[in-house]
Design a protein around this motif. Structure first.
Motif, PDB file in Angstrom:
ATOM      1  N   SER A  44     -54.670  37.667  34.976  1.00 43.30           N
ATOM      2  CA  SER A  44     -54.705  38.071  33.566  1.00 43.30           C
ATOM      3  C   SER A  44     -54.489  39.574  33.397  1.00 43.30           C
ATOM      4  N   ASN A  45     -54.678  40.344  34.472  1.00 47.90           N
ATOM      5  CA  ASN A  45     -54.395  41.780  34.427  1.00 47.90           C
ATOM      6  C   ASN A  45     -52.906  42.088  34.603  1.00 47.90           C
ATOM      7  N   TYR A  46     -52.138  41.117  35.062  1.00 47.76           N
ATOM      8  CA  TYR A  46     -50.723  41.339  35.365  1.00 47.76           C
ATOM      9  C   TYR A  46     -49.767  40.712  34.366  1.00 47.76           C
ATOM     10  N   PHE A  47     -50.241  39.752  33.584  1.00 47.52           N
ATOM     11  CA  PHE A  47     -49.356  39.025  32.677  1.00 47.52           C
ATOM     12  C   PHE A  47     -49.949  39.001  31.282  1.00 47.52           C
ATOM     13  N   ALA A  48     -49.078  39.213  30.297  1.00 49.60           N
ATOM     14  CA  ALA A  48     -49.530  39.296  28.904  1.00 49.60           C
ATOM     15  C   ALA A  48     -50.093  37.972  28.406  1.00 49.60           C
ATOM     16  N   GLY A  49     -49.663  36.896  29.002  1.00 46.89           N
ATOM     17  CA  GLY A  49     -50.122  35.573  28.604  1.00 46.89           C
ATOM     18  C   GLY A  49     -49.424  34.515  29.438  1.00 46.89           C
ATOM     19  N   ARG A  50     -49.713  33.284  29.138  1.00 46.38           N
ATOM     20  CA  ARG A  50     -49.131  32.168  29.891  1.00 46.38           C
ATOM     21  C   ARG A  50     -47.609  32.143  29.770  1.00 46.38           C
ATOM     22  N   ASP A  51     -47.086  32.437  28.578  1.00 41.33           N
ATOM     23  CA  ASP A  51     -45.636  32.469  28.392  1.00 41.33           C
ATOM     24  C   ASP A  51     -44.993  33.498  29.316  1.00 41.33           C
ATOM     25  N   ASP A  52     -45.619  34.657  29.442  1.00 40.51           N
ATOM     26  CA  ASP A  52     -45.108  35.704  30.327  1.00 40.51           C
ATOM     27  C   ASP A  52     -45.078  35.207  31.768  1.00 40.51           C
ATOM     28  N   LEU A  53     -46.144  34.546  32.195  1.00 39.77           N
ATOM     29  CA  LEU A  53     -46.222  34.021  33.552  1.00 39.77           C
ATOM     30  C   LEU A  53     -45.147  32.958  33.784  1.00 39.77           C
ATOM     31  N   LEU A  54     -44.962  32.045  32.836  1.00 38.45           N
ATOM     32  CA  LEU A  54     -43.930  31.013  32.962  1.00 38.45           C
ATOM     33  C   LEU A  54     -42.540  31.637  33.052  1.00 38.45           C
ATOM     34  N   THR A  55     -42.284  32.605  32.195  1.00 34.40           N
ATOM     35  CA  THR A  55     -40.971  33.247  32.167  1.00 34.40           C
ATOM     36  C   THR A  55     -40.701  33.985  33.476  1.00 34.40           C
ATOM     37  N   GLN A  56     -41.691  34.704  33.983  1.00 37.14           N
ATOM     38  CA  GLN A  56     -41.496  35.418  35.240  1.00 37.14           C
ATOM     39  C   GLN A  56     -41.343  34.458  36.420  1.00 37.14           C
ATOM     40  N   ALA A  57     -42.029  33.331  36.376  1.00 34.00           N
ATOM     41  CA  ALA A  57     -41.861  32.330  37.434  1.00 34.00           C
ATOM     42  C   ALA A  57     -40.428  31.798  37.415  1.00 34.00           C
ATOM     43  N   GLY A  58     -39.888  31.550  36.215  1.00 30.73           N
ATOM     44  CA  GLY A  58     -38.511  31.082  36.116  1.00 30.73           C
ATOM     45  C   GLY A  58     -37.525  32.066  36.711  1.00 30.73           C
ATOM     46  N   GLY A  59     -37.718  33.337  36.430  1.00 25.21           N
ATOM     47  CA  GLY A  59     -36.842  34.353  37.007  1.00 25.21           C
ATOM     48  C   GLY A  59     -36.989  34.453  38.516  1.00 25.21           C
ATOM     49  N   ARG A  60     -38.203  34.368  38.992  1.00 26.01           N
ATOM     50  CA  ARG A  60     -38.471  34.518  40.433  1.00 26.01           C
ATOM     51  C   ARG A  60     -37.885  33.370  41.248  1.00 26.01           C
ATOM     52  N   ILE A  61     -37.911  32.169  40.709  1.00 27.49           N
ATOM     53  CA  ILE A  61     -37.339  31.035  41.438  1.00 27.49           C
ATOM     54  C   ILE A  61     -35.874  31.311  41.741  1.00 27.49           C
ATOM     55  N   TYR A  62     -35.152  31.809  40.753  1.00 26.14           N
ATOM     56  CA  TYR A  62     -33.735  32.086  40.983  1.00 26.14           C
ATOM     57  C   TYR A  62     -33.520  33.231  41.959  1.00 26.14           C
ATOM     58  N   GLU A  63     -34.406  34.205  41.968  1.00 26.55           N
ATOM     59  CA  GLU A  63     -34.309  35.263  42.971  1.00 26.55           C
ATOM     60  C   GLU A  63     -34.431  34.667  44.363  1.00 26.55           C
ATOM     61  N   ARG A  64     -35.360  33.745  44.529  1.00 24.81           N
ATOM     62  CA  ARG A  64     -35.602  33.162  45.846  1.00 24.81           C
ATOM     63  C   ARG A  64     -34.558  32.124  46.232  1.00 24.81           C
ATOM     64  N   LEU A  65     -33.921  31.496  45.257  1.00 27.26           N
ATOM     65  CA  LEU A  65     -32.886  30.503  45.565  1.00 27.26           C
ATOM     66  C   LEU A  65     -31.541  31.141  45.915  1.00 27.26           C
ATOM     67  N   ARG A  66     -31.307  32.338  45.417  1.00 23.01           N
ATOM     68  CA  ARG A  66     -30.017  32.986  45.695  1.00 23.01           C
ATOM     69  C   ARG A  66     -29.886  33.262  47.187  1.00 23.01           C
ATOM     70  N   PRO A  67     -28.711  32.952  47.732  1.00 22.59           N
ATOM     71  CA  PRO A  67     -28.516  33.224  49.164  1.00 22.59           C
ATOM     72  C   PRO A  67     -28.458  34.726  49.426  1.00 22.59           C
ATOM     73  N   ASP A  68     -28.884  35.123  50.622  1.00 24.45           N
ATOM     74  CA  ASP A  68     -28.807  36.535  50.984  1.00 24.45           C
ATOM     75  C   ASP A  68     -27.363  36.908  51.315  1.00 24.45           C
ATOM     76  N   ASP A  69     -27.127  38.186  51.545  1.00 23.84           N
ATOM     77  CA  ASP A  69     -25.768  38.672  51.787  1.00 23.84           C
ATOM     78  C   ASP A  69     -25.136  38.036  53.018  1.00 23.84           C
ATOM     79  N   ALA A  70     -25.918  37.840  54.072  1.00 20.00           N
ATOM     80  CA  ALA A  70     -25.380  37.237  55.294  1.00 20.00           C
ATOM     81  C   ALA A  70     -24.935  35.794  55.032  1.00 20.00           C
ATOM     82  N   THR A  71     -25.730  35.058  54.273  1.00 11.62           N
ATOM     83  CA  THR A  71     -25.369  33.676  53.937  1.00 11.62           C
ATOM     84  C   THR A  71     -24.117  33.658  53.073  1.00 11.62           C
ATOM     85  N   LEU A  72     -24.045  34.561  52.109  1.00  9.78           N
ATOM     86  CA  LEU A  72     -22.856  34.633  51.252  1.00  9.78           C
ATOM     87  C   LEU A  72     -21.610  34.961  52.069  1.00  9.78           C
ATOM     88  N   ALA A  73     -21.744  35.880  53.008  1.00 10.94           N
ATOM     89  CA  ALA A  73     -20.601  36.235  53.857  1.00 10.94           C
ATOM     90  C   ALA A  73     -20.165  35.042  54.698  1.00 10.94           C
TER      91      ALA A  73
END
Length: 193
Positions: A44-73
């Motif tokens: 609760s000290n890091y997120f303005a509310g549940r919506d903020d947490l949901l939105t940041q989780a959505g963004g983070r999933i895509y960060e983690r799903l994106r292949p790294d540079d070596a995989t892309l190469a």
């Protein structure tokens, strides 16, 4: 709001785990604190509310799903053939299904996005960027097929991932791999010599 970026990332990663295990209704600050093994009240000290947490989780999933540079190469290398595309599609499905909790959390977030416009906006932007990046990489690599073919493969492979993660007995891995191969072979013209 607190600014310790490593702690924030750990909390968002914990939220992804909670979403995958408990669903959107189970995502509470208390559950995230417990999953992250931090003192109660930390999330609760890091997120303005549940919506903020949901939105940041959505963004983070895509960060983690994106292949790294070596995989892309590695994906850009090799012959620009239909057979190589089959290999690439199978590799993508394996990479995505390896992040099981992330994809299951993403499914939860997609459902939640039907009720939360801010979350819908974030997911729409991320998915659109991902699809268009896939199209660009495909075309830049000179692989067979056009942008529409890439989009159709994207749609089909996403459902293969859903089946593999939710009902793995419907299409076991080897059957899913064969179907992906058949999809590419039927969708794209044969290689020319």
């Amino acid at each position: 709001m607190r600014q310790n970026l490593a702690r924030r990332a750990a909390l968002v990663d914990a939220a992804i785990e909670v979403l995958a295990r408990e669903g959107a209704r189970g995502l509470t600050f208390r559950a995230v604190d417990a999953e992250a093994a931090v003192p109660g009240g930390t999330a609760s000290n890091y997120f303005a509310g549940r919506d903020d947490l949901l939105t940041q989780a959505g963004g983070r999933i895509y960060e983690r799903l994106r292949p790294d540079d070596a995989t892309l190469a590695a994906m850009s290398g090799g012959p620009a053939t239909r057979a190589r595309l089959v290999e690439l599609v199978r590799e993508v499905v394996e990479r995505v299904t390896a992040f099981r909790t992330g994809y299951l959390a993403l499914l939860e977030l997609r459902l939640e996005a039907t009720r939360r416009p801010a979350l819908r906006a974030v997911l729409t932007e991320r998915v659109r960027e991902d699809v268009e990046a896939n199209v660009r990489r495909h075309l830049d690599a000179g692989l067979p097929g056009d942008g529409d073919a890439v989009r159709m493969i994207y749609l089909a492979t996403n459902w293969v991932v859903v089946e593999r993660l939710t009902l793995p007995g419907v299409f076991p891995a080897e059957d899913a791999g064969a179907l992906l191969g058949a999809l590419v072979e039927r969708l794209l013209p044969a290689d020319t010599a």
